[in-house]
Design a protein around this motif. Structure first.
Motif, mmCIF file in Angstrom:
data_model
loop_
_atom_site.group_PDB
_atom_site.id
_atom_site.type_symbol
_atom_site.label_atom_id
_atom_site.label_comp_id
_atom_site.label_asym_id
_atom_site.label_seq_id
_atom_site.Cartn_x
_atom_site.Cartn_y
_atom_site.Cartn_z
ATOM 1 N N GLU A 61 62.898 31.749 65.414
ATOM 2 C CA GLU A 61 61.716 30.991 65.846
ATOM 3 C C GLU A 61 60.474 31.434 65.067
ATOM 4 O O GLU A 61 59.682 30.604 64.633
ATOM 5 N N ARG A 62 60.338 32.750 64.903
ATOM 6 C CA ARG A 62 59.164 33.244 64.190
ATOM 7 C C ARG A 62 59.157 32.744 62.738
ATOM 8 O O ARG A 62 58.123 32.360 62.209
ATOM 9 N N GLU A 63 60.356 32.737 62.124
ATOM 10 C CA GLU A 63 60.455 32.274 60.733
ATOM 11 C C GLU A 63 60.085 30.780 60.640
ATOM 12 O O GLU A 63 59.347 30.366 59.738
ATOM 13 N N ILE A 64 60.591 29.992 61.587
ATOM 14 C CA ILE A 64 60.318 28.548 61.574
ATOM 15 C C ILE A 64 58.836 28.285 61.848
ATOM 16 O O ILE A 64 58.210 27.447 61.189
ATOM 17 N N ASP A 65 58.253 29.030 62.791
ATOM 18 C CA ASP A 65 56.814 28.904 63.058
ATOM 19 C C ASP A 65 56.000 29.178 61.792
ATOM 20 O O ASP A 65 55.093 28.416 61.446
ATOM 21 N N ALA A 66 56.325 30.269 61.119
ATOM 22 C CA ALA A 66 55.577 30.648 59.918
ATOM 23 C C ALA A 66 55.749 29.593 58.830
ATOM 24 O O ALA A 66 54.785 29.225 58.137
ATOM 25 N N GLU A 67 56.966 29.085 58.701
ATOM 26 C CA GLU A 67 57.255 28.086 57.662
ATOM 27 C C GLU A 67 56.518 26.772 57.942
ATOM 28 O O GLU A 67 55.972 26.155 57.017
ATOM 29 N N THR A 68 56.482 26.347 59.214
ATOM 30 C CA THR A 68 55.771 25.107 59.534
ATOM 31 C C THR A 68 54.273 25.258 59.246
ATOM 32 O O THR A 68 53.664 24.353 58.684
ATOM 33 N N LEU A 69 53.711 26.404 59.604
ATOM 34 C CA LEU A 69 52.287 26.639 59.327
ATOM 35 C C LEU A 69 52.008 26.591 57.831
ATOM 36 O O LEU A 69 51.023 26.008 57.388
ATOM 37 N N ARG A 70 52.895 27.216 57.068
ATOM 38 C CA ARG A 70 52.741 27.248 55.607
ATOM 39 C C ARG A 70 52.785 25.821 55.038
ATOM 40 O O ARG A 70 51.932 25.422 54.241
ATOM 41 N N LEU A 71 53.784 25.041 55.506
ATOM 42 C CA LEU A 71 53.933 23.684 54.980
ATOM 43 C C LEU A 71 52.754 22.799 55.393
ATOM 44 O O LEU A 71 52.289 21.979 54.603
ATOM 45 N N LEU A 72 52.280 22.975 56.642
ATOM 46 C CA LEU A 72 51.128 22.180 57.087
ATOM 47 C C LEU A 72 49.906 22.486 56.229
ATOM 48 O O LEU A 72 49.166 21.588 55.828
ATOM 49 N N ALA A 73 49.696 23.775 55.932
ATOM 50 C CA ALA A 73 48.499 24.172 55.183
ATOM 51 C C ALA A 73 48.604 23.769 53.713
ATOM 52 O O ALA A 73 47.654 23.248 53.127
ATOM 53 N N LEU A 74 49.777 23.977 53.097
ATOM 54 C CA LEU A 74 49.900 23.753 51.656
ATOM 55 C C LEU A 74 50.156 22.291 51.312
ATOM 56 O O LEU A 74 49.675 21.789 50.314
ATOM 57 N N ARG A 75 50.948 21.634 52.167
ATOM 58 C CA ARG A 75 51.384 20.290 51.793
ATOM 59 C C ARG A 75 50.559 19.191 52.429
ATOM 60 O O ARG A 75 50.632 18.054 52.001
ATOM 61 N N GLN A 76 49.845 19.532 53.503
ATOM 62 C CA GLN A 76 49.027 18.544 54.200
ATOM 63 C C GLN A 76 49.791 17.231 54.361
ATOM 64 O O GLN A 76 49.368 16.186 53.852
ATOM 65 N N PRO A 77 50.909 17.289 55.040
ATOM 66 C CA PRO A 77 51.819 16.136 55.104
ATOM 67 C C PRO A 77 51.286 15.036 56.010
ATOM 68 O O PRO A 77 50.444 15.270 56.860
ATOM 69 N N MET A 78 51.821 13.819 55.829
ATOM 70 C CA MET A 78 51.457 12.703 56.676
ATOM 71 C C MET A 78 52.709 11.992 57.173
ATOM 72 O O MET A 78 53.806 12.251 56.699
ATOM 73 N N ALA A 79 52.508 11.130 58.138
ATOM 74 C CA ALA A 79 53.562 10.235 58.667
ATOM 75 C C ALA A 79 54.867 10.991 58.943
ATOM 76 O O ALA A 79 54.852 11.992 59.654
ATOM 77 N N SER A 80 55.972 10.550 58.357
ATOM 78 C CA SER A 80 57.276 11.094 58.757
ATOM 79 C C SER A 80 57.420 12.576 58.372
ATOM 80 O O SER A 80 58.101 13.340 59.052
ATOM 81 N N ASP A 81 56.793 12.984 57.267
ATOM 82 C CA ASP A 81 56.849 14.404 56.875
ATOM 83 C C ASP A 81 56.157 15.270 57.931
ATOM 84 O O ASP A 81 56.621 16.360 58.269
ATOM 85 N N LEU A 82 55.052 14.759 58.436
ATOM 86 C CA LEU A 82 54.313 15.480 59.472
ATOM 87 C C LEU A 82 55.161 15.585 60.753
ATOM 88 O O LEU A 82 55.241 16.642 61.376
ATOM 89 N N ARG A 83 55.797 14.462 61.108
ATOM 90 C CA ARG A 83 56.662 14.475 62.289
ATOM 91 C C ARG A 83 57.814 15.471 62.113
ATOM 92 O O ARG A 83 58.201 16.170 63.044
ATOM 93 N N GLU A 84 58.336 15.520 60.899
ATOM 94 C CA GLU A 84 59.427 16.446 60.580
ATOM 95 C C GLU A 84 59.006 17.888 60.898
ATOM 96 O O GLU A 84 59.747 18.652 61.528
ATOM 97 N N ILE A 85 57.804 18.241 60.486
ATOM 98 C CA ILE A 85 57.332 19.624 60.628
ATOM 99 C C ILE A 85 56.980 19.939 62.081
ATOM 100 O O ILE A 85 57.369 20.976 62.617
ATOM 101 N N VAL A 86 56.272 19.013 62.736
ATOM 102 C CA VAL A 86 55.904 19.243 64.143
ATOM 103 C C VAL A 86 57.174 19.291 65.016
ATOM 104 O O VAL A 86 57.274 20.086 65.956
ATOM 105 N N SER A 87 58.149 18.458 64.693
ATOM 106 C CA SER A 87 59.408 18.458 65.451
ATOM 107 C C SER A 87 60.134 19.798 65.308
ATOM 108 O O SER A 87 60.717 20.298 66.265
#
Lengths: 243, 243
Positions: A61-87
């Protein structure tokens, strides 16, 4: 060219995140299976292993939390990519809870193994099998992005709730027959409750998969939880305490 | 100018998100308080209200989820803003669970009100007060961004676990005295367990506040949950069934 490279590598990162969820799901599923085995076989060695392995689930869980934060900050995703990360964030939280419940089942199995076996324990393997089937179906639905499968798994959770409610009444009756049954039956009740809660978290994951694929939350509210909360079992006035 | 406008309005949006969490926390806190009242006063009207109001808590979670997704997509936040948004998502999930536990306590209080009162019920108001204090401290810590307060609330949760474990043993003993105590005592055990779980979710929120303010997860692992899972209470061989 450089743009294509970035796009490709983001897709790879999302795939890696999905793989982490799948792995974490596999570990959680194995934890539930082993915890049920610990109860059924009255095996404190398996129980201890399950309790120790819970750290593995937490680490995921900690690894996935850290990875989602990293992807949100670096990739600034939208639409389905964003849903992928929040999910991923939501599913990891549910899997972590499932791991906790498995560890608690294992912990209680140690107390159970110290006292005599009780008849209602026979329902635990059946509940355990049902929970494992629901978890397997939900994890398959995640891998295959299959909304129908997720919705079907969610419906099966209702059967699990029914099974729990009938077990609850049986256990209460059994406790009334003989005070020596009270300690084991109480742990049994909590074990069954933990299995029922694991089913609820699998249901949450099914709902997250619906949101992930369709982009909308599942609207049809389903009554979660069990009906045992209302149960009143009155002892027979002349109940014999015999076997 | 236009840039400043955007910055200001994003700050306002984040403040609005924080306000939503604070409101949701207030509703969840009120639900817990009313649920404990329903148990203590054996009041099925309050219980029914709590069960109906759980929808309000769920609606808040859905609104916060939608708002975080919108802010993530439109604002593409980084660093502390990103933590603010992800923390809102996590805290809302914990508050939703707290609302569920309050609703379950209310549901069980209805079953309890149908049968005779039992002595260990006296411990419920004390557990209830402690849970409410922890929740209040955690919500204050969120509003004030006060990490020390969050850590203090997390430590108080250990007292709650101890209280639960001693109640668990008392209830088991009481069940053994008279089979008529078994149904009410079982619901009491689950009510106490629900309060203990509410404390755990308040602890999760305290950890999220630490992450939100400091930027790092709390490292010192604290053993969550109760020690009652190991409890074995053996009935006295010549126990009288008096009272």
């Amino acid at each position: 060219m450089s743009n294509e490279h970035i796009v490709k590598s983001f897709a790879q990162e999302l795939q890696r995140l999905a793989n982490l969820i799948t792995q974490m799901g596999g570990v959680a599923e194995a934890q539930v299976e082993a915890a049920v085995q610990a109860v059924v076989r009255r095996d404190t060695t398996i129980a201890t292993q399950v309790m120790q392995s819970d750290l593995r689930v937490d680490t995921y869980e900690r690894e996935i939390d850290a990875e989602t934060l990293r992807l949100l900050a670096l990739r600034q995703p939208m639409a389905s990519d964003l849903r992928e990360i929040v999910s991923a964030l939501k599913i990891a939280a549910d899997l972590e809870r499932i791991g906790d419940y498995a560890a608690n089942i294992a912990k209680r199995s140690i107390a159970l193994a110290q006292v005599q076996a009780v008849r209602p324990a026979a329902a635990i393997p059946r509940m355990g099998r049902m929970v494992q089937e629901i978890m397997k179906e939900v994890l398959d639905a995640f891998i295959e992005r299959d909304v129908d499968k997720a919705v079907a798994a969610r419906r099966r959770d209702e059967e699990l709730d029914d099974l729990y409610t009938s077990l609850f009444r049986e256990v209460l009756t059994y406790m009334m027959e003989d005070p020596r049954n009270i300690t084991p039956c109480t742990h049994l009740l909590f074990i069954a409750k933990n299995l029922e809660r694991i089913g609820d978290h699998a249901t949450n994951i099914a709902e997250t998969i619906h949101f992930l694929v369709v982009g909308q939350p599942l609207t049809a509210e389903r009554q979660k939880g069990d009906e045992s909360s209302y149960a009143v079992v009155i002892p027979e006035p002349m109940a014999t305490s015999g076997e």
